[in-house]
Design a protein around this motif. Structure first.
Motif, PDB file in Angstrom:
ATOM      1  N   ASN A  29     -28.776  23.120   7.105  1.00 40.52           N
ATOM      2  CA  ASN A  29     -28.624  23.867   5.848  1.00 40.52           C
ATOM      3  C   ASN A  29     -29.978  24.293   5.283  1.00 40.52           C
ATOM      4  O   ASN A  29     -30.127  25.411   4.768  1.00 40.52           O
ATOM      5  N   MET A  32     -31.070  27.283   7.265  1.00 31.78           N
ATOM      6  CA  MET A  32     -30.299  28.500   7.000  1.00 31.78           C
ATOM      7  C   MET A  32     -30.608  29.093   5.633  1.00 31.78           C
ATOM      8  O   MET A  32     -30.409  30.290   5.418  1.00 31.78           O
ATOM      9  N   ASP A  33     -31.096  28.275   4.711  1.00 34.85           N
ATOM     10  CA  ASP A  33     -31.488  28.809   3.401  1.00 34.85           C
ATOM     11  C   ASP A  33     -32.616  29.825   3.536  1.00 34.85           C
ATOM     12  O   ASP A  33     -32.728  30.755   2.719  1.00 34.85           O
ATOM     13  N   SER A  36     -31.779  34.162   7.576  1.00 37.67           N
ATOM     14  CA  SER A  36     -30.543  34.935   7.455  1.00 37.67           C
ATOM     15  C   SER A  36     -29.819  35.061   8.792  1.00 37.67           C
ATOM     16  O   SER A  36     -28.587  35.121   8.845  1.00 37.67           O
ATOM     17  N   ASN A  39     -27.951  31.886   9.422  1.00 37.46           N
ATOM     18  CA  ASN A  39     -26.880  31.806   8.431  1.00 37.46           C
ATOM     19  C   ASN A  39     -25.724  32.734   8.807  1.00 37.46           C
ATOM     20  O   ASN A  39     -24.547  32.379   8.669  1.00 37.46           O
TER      21      ASN A  39
END
Length: 291
Positions: A29, A32-33, A36, A39
């Motif tokens: 996580n 992925m923040d 992109s 994500n």
């Protein structure tokens, strides 16, 4: 795509299928923040609920499916093992508690008549006895068992039978062994008769075996007819289970002095044999249904 992205995207299927640890989920996580591309790949996997596919590798088998298969296999093995253990216990219990008939000289220590009562004292070897009465006639049987014989569990037993002289009470000891029956009280026109064990279970076995043979013949005859073949397969398994149950309880003989007790053991063993054979025959079907 850098090295970190490759690692993250390798971990994405585990995260999507909820197989990753908390630390791994947090690590993914956090990446992925700031990424992109990863994500977007995560959203794609989550929406389609499919396993991640690498462009340079063949499709991987979902780990969740592997875990489910392993779980189902363990359940299957557990059920099969439990049935085999139960069957073994039934057979051992039958052997341990099977009544072994005793002759008059083995079973009876003494008898005496007093105050219009017949007092019967059994030898310690007797583990149990029964009195079958019909009218003024009384038939007495006594037996021991392997477990009582092995552990010396027999204890002295006594019984009393009321004597009705008006109705000519007759009391017989049914030897069930090589000795003839013994008249304990009363008068009869016959003497020295031998009571043989019942053979009714052999007739049941003969009938079931006949059905088994007929079902086998029809199965081979209609093997290309799926519906009928499936029905005949169940009939074959059922009859075979009874045959195996009979053999496991009686061995090579169907003679019995306690038909209800022995039939209960045969039926119980047959049900367990049936369940075991069904699991073995339909093993693939069982596994496919639970994938």
């Amino acid at each position: 795509m850098n090295l970190n992205c490759n690692i993250i995207q390798d971990l994405l299927p585990l995260v999507v299928e909820d197989l990753a640890s908390e630390d791994t989920v947090k690590f993914v996580n956090n990446h992925m923040d700031a990424c992109s591309e990863c994500n977007e790949e995560y959203m794609k996997l989550r929406d389609s609920n499919t396993s991640y596919k690498s462009t340079n590798k063949p499709e991987t088998i979902p780990l969740q499916r592997i875990r489910r298969r392993l779980k189902n296999r363990n359940i299957y093995i557990g059920i099969l093992s439990a049935l085999i253990i139960c069957l073994s216990l039934v057979i051992v219990l039958n052997i341990a508690t099977k009544p072994i008939p005793l002759s008059y000289t083995e079973a009876i220590e003494s008898t005496k008549v007093e105050d219009e009562k017949l007092y019967i004292k059994f030898n310690p070897i007797v583990s149990n006895y029964s009195i079958v009465s019909y009218g003024s006639n009384h038939d007495i049987m006594a037996w021991k068992t392997n477990i009582s014989n092995f552990f010396g569990m027999g204890d002295p037993k006594n019984t009393v039978i009321n004597i009705d002289n008006e109705n000519l009470t007759i009391v017989n000891y049914i030897s069930q062994a090589d000795e003839p029956d013994k008249l304990l009280y009363g008068k009869v026109d016959y003497d020295g008769q031998i009571t043989l064990p019942r053979l009714a279970t052999n007739y049941y076995l003969l009938a079931i075996t006949s059905v088994f043979i007929i079902a086998m013949f029809l199965y081979l005859l209609f093997k290309n007819t799926n519906k009928l073949k499936n029905v005949l397969k169940i009939v074959i398994i059922f009859t075979l289970s009874y045959i195996l149950g009979h053999i496991s309880i009686f061995g090579g003989s169907g003679a019995t002095h306690h038909i209800i007790r022995d039939l209960c053991f045969v039926i119980t063993a047959s049900i367990l044999f049936f369940s075991i054979i069904i699991l073995l025959v339909y093993k693939k079907h069982f596994r496919d249904q639970n994938q």
